[in-house]
Design a protein around this motif. Sequence first.
Motif, PDB file in Angstrom:
ATOM      1  N   THR A  99       0.806  -1.241   0.055  1.00 47.19           N
ATOM      2  CA  THR A  99      -0.052   0.032   0.018  1.00 47.19           C
ATOM      3  C   THR A  99       0.787   1.256  -0.039  1.00 47.19           C
ATOM      4  N   GLY A 100       0.498   2.242  -0.982  1.00 44.32           N
ATOM      5  CA  GLY A 100       1.465   3.277  -1.019  1.00 44.32           C
ATOM      6  C   GLY A 100       2.860   3.348  -1.552  1.00 44.32           C
ATOM      7  N   ALA A 101       3.390   2.027  -1.925  1.00 44.31           N
ATOM      8  CA  ALA A 101       4.526   1.872  -2.327  1.00 44.31           C
ATOM      9  C   ALA A 101       4.873   2.405  -3.631  1.00 44.31           C
ATOM     10  N   ASP A 102       6.270   2.752  -3.643  1.00 41.34           N
ATOM     11  CA  ASP A 102       6.625   3.482  -5.418  1.00 41.34           C
ATOM     12  C   ASP A 102       7.518   2.048  -5.827  1.00 41.34           C
ATOM     13  N   LEU A 103       6.823   1.583  -6.792  1.00 45.87           N
ATOM     14  CA  LEU A 103       7.306   0.359  -7.545  1.00 45.87           C
ATOM     15  C   LEU A 103       7.281   1.045  -9.085  1.00 45.87           C
ATOM     16  N   SER A 104       7.525   2.133  -9.209  1.00 48.22           N
ATOM     17  CA  SER A 104       7.928   2.701 -10.419  1.00 48.22           C
ATOM     18  C   SER A 104       9.181   2.288 -11.125  1.00 48.22           C
ATOM     19  N   ASP A 105       9.054   1.989 -12.374  1.00 50.63           N
ATOM     20  CA  ASP A 105      10.314   1.463 -13.092  1.00 50.63           C
ATOM     21  C   ASP A 105      11.061   0.239 -12.506  1.00 50.63           C
ATOM     22  N   VAL A 106      10.396  -0.647 -11.663  1.00 52.38           N
ATOM     23  CA  VAL A 106      10.885  -1.695 -10.961  1.00 52.38           C
ATOM     24  C   VAL A 106      10.657  -2.935 -12.115  1.00 52.38           C
ATOM     25  N   ILE A 107      11.544  -3.920 -11.926  1.00 51.38           N
ATOM     26  CA  ILE A 107      11.388  -5.087 -12.833  1.00 51.38           C
ATOM     27  C   ILE A 107      11.114  -6.191 -11.791  1.00 51.38           C
ATOM     28  N   LEU A 108       9.724  -6.862 -12.089  1.00 53.35           N
ATOM     29  CA  LEU A 108       9.332  -7.779 -11.581  1.00 53.35           C
ATOM     30  C   LEU A 108       8.949  -9.170 -12.400  1.00 53.35           C
ATOM     31  N   VAL A 109      10.091  -9.229 -13.379  1.00 52.89           N
ATOM     32  CA  VAL A 109       9.934 -10.332 -14.185  1.00 52.89           C
ATOM     33  C   VAL A 109       9.843 -11.726 -13.414  1.00 52.89           C
ATOM     34  N   ASP A 127       7.826  -3.409 -15.061  1.00 57.21           N
ATOM     35  CA  ASP A 127       7.761  -4.687 -15.802  1.00 57.21           C
ATOM     36  C   ASP A 127       7.094  -5.815 -15.037  1.00 57.21           C
ATOM     37  N   PHE A 128       6.100  -6.371 -15.235  1.00 60.75           N
ATOM     38  CA  PHE A 128       5.500  -7.399 -14.787  1.00 60.75           C
ATOM     39  C   PHE A 128       5.423  -8.647 -15.794  1.00 60.75           C
ATOM     40  N   THR A 129       6.373  -8.700 -16.393  1.00 59.67           N
ATOM     41  CA  THR A 129       6.464  -9.889 -17.459  1.00 59.67           C
ATOM     42  C   THR A 129       6.458 -11.102 -16.786  1.00 59.67           C
ATOM     43  N   ASP A 130       5.494 -12.123 -17.036  1.00 64.94           N
ATOM     44  CA  ASP A 130       5.470 -13.376 -16.567  1.00 64.94           C
ATOM     45  C   ASP A 130       5.284 -13.482 -15.175  1.00 64.94           C
ATOM     46  N   ALA A 131       4.761 -12.355 -14.444  1.00 67.53           N
ATOM     47  CA  ALA A 131       4.932 -12.310 -13.071  1.00 67.53           C
ATOM     48  C   ALA A 131       3.284 -13.004 -12.835  1.00 67.53           C
ATOM     49  N   LEU A 132       3.393 -13.814 -11.432  1.00 69.87           N
ATOM     50  CA  LEU A 132       2.145 -14.319 -11.069  1.00 69.87           C
ATOM     51  C   LEU A 132       1.258 -13.575 -10.161  1.00 69.87           C
ATOM     52  N   LEU A 133       0.107 -13.164 -10.735  1.00 65.62           N
ATOM     53  CA  LEU A 133      -0.945 -12.593  -9.977  1.00 65.62           C
ATOM     54  C   LEU A 133      -2.345 -13.092  -9.955  1.00 65.62           C
ATOM     55  N   ASP A 134      -2.956 -12.429  -9.084  1.00 60.81           N
ATOM     56  CA  ASP A 134      -4.546 -12.898  -8.903  1.00 60.81           C
ATOM     57  C   ASP A 134      -5.107 -12.075  -9.919  1.00 60.81           C
ATOM     58  N   GLY A 135      -6.289 -12.767 -10.533  1.00 63.09           N
ATOM     59  CA  GLY A 135      -7.178 -11.826 -11.184  1.00 63.09           C
ATOM     60  C   GLY A 135      -7.749 -10.460 -11.010  1.00 63.09           C
ATOM     61  N   ALA A 136      -7.921 -10.592  -9.742  1.00 64.99           N
ATOM     62  CA  ALA A 136      -8.380  -9.164  -9.065  1.00 64.99           C
ATOM     63  C   ALA A 136      -7.213  -8.166  -9.198  1.00 64.99           C
ATOM     64  N   GLY A 153      12.617  -1.606 -21.809  1.00 62.70           N
ATOM     65  CA  GLY A 153      11.784  -1.314 -22.607  1.00 62.70           C
ATOM     66  C   GLY A 153      10.329  -1.934 -22.890  1.00 62.70           C
ATOM     67  N   VAL A 154       9.929  -2.359 -21.747  1.00 61.38           N
ATOM     68  CA  VAL A 154       8.574  -3.129 -21.869  1.00 61.38           C
ATOM     69  C   VAL A 154       7.495  -1.947 -21.258  1.00 61.38           C
ATOM     70  N   ALA A 155       6.486  -1.853 -22.014  1.00 61.37           N
ATOM     71  CA  ALA A 155       5.264  -1.171 -21.291  1.00 61.37           C
ATOM     72  C   ALA A 155       4.724  -1.769 -20.268  1.00 61.37           C
ATOM     73  N   THR A 156       4.207  -1.178 -19.195  1.00 61.86           N
ATOM     74  CA  THR A 156       3.654  -1.792 -17.906  1.00 61.86           C
ATOM     75  C   THR A 156       2.520  -2.516 -18.468  1.00 61.86           C
ATOM     76  N   SER A 157       1.630  -1.811 -19.255  1.00 60.08           N
ATOM     77  CA  SER A 157       0.537  -2.485 -19.772  1.00 60.08           C
ATOM     78  C   SER A 157       0.675  -3.682 -20.433  1.00 60.08           C
ATOM     79  N   ASP A 158       1.625  -3.627 -21.372  1.00 64.60           N
ATOM     80  CA  ASP A 158       1.980  -4.759 -22.056  1.00 64.60           C
ATOM     81  C   ASP A 158       2.419  -6.045 -21.154  1.00 64.60           C
ATOM     82  N   SER A 159       3.221  -5.736 -20.053  1.00 63.88           N
ATOM     83  CA  SER A 159       3.873  -6.800 -19.259  1.00 63.88           C
ATOM     84  C   SER A 159       2.666  -7.414 -18.315  1.00 63.88           C
ATOM     85  N   LEU A 160       1.625  -6.523 -18.118  1.00 64.58           N
ATOM     86  CA  LEU A 160       0.408  -7.223 -17.532  1.00 64.58           C
ATOM     87  C   LEU A 160      -0.546  -7.862 -18.158  1.00 64.58           C
ATOM     88  N   GLY A 161      -0.256  -7.611 -19.583  1.00 62.93           N
ATOM     89  CA  GLY A 161      -1.541  -8.260 -20.685  1.00 62.93           C
ATOM     90  C   GLY A 161      -2.626  -7.538 -20.458  1.00 62.93           C
TER      91      GLY A 161
END
Length: 164
Positions: A99-109, A127-136, A153-161
């Motif tokens: 909550t309230g954390a700054d995850l800007s420009d992080v890599i979460l591959v 960058d959330f490429t191939d990260a495991l997330l809940d649907g919500a 160079g990956v867009a955040t929205s693309d990495s989240l699908g």
Amino acid sequence: MILRQLIAFLVAIALVVHPLSAQAADYPPPLSYSHAQLTGKDFSGQNLQTAEFANANLQLSNFAYADLRGAIFSGSVMTHANLHGADLSYGMLDQADLTGADLSDVILVETLLLGSVFDNTLITGADFTDALLDGAQLKHLCQQASGINSKTGVATSDSLGCSS
């Protein structure tokens, strides 16, 4: 023949008495900060690969630009933590409160993020490429996804699908 057997026996005894040291990997053994009270601590820019922060209190801590590949933050409280530009690839941030954390420009591959809280979390350029997330979580993050990661160079929205 007996001489060879004697030499083999002596070598075997020497290895038991003075075993060869194991070769170290490319990174140090993990540091353990599990269950620690680390509110406001500064870890910025540090190499903390495979470090363990499970169930730690990391409120207001600074991990900006830290190398946290393979680190474990399972169940940690990371409210208002600064993770800007950090590399958290292959890590575990499941059940973490971001909550309230700054995850800007992080890599979460390939990072495990199941059950984590992302309320008021800044994710611009993450960058959330191939990260495991809940649907919500995915639905929530897609609503605020913007920017491009400066390293991958990956867009955040693309990495989240996220669908446009």
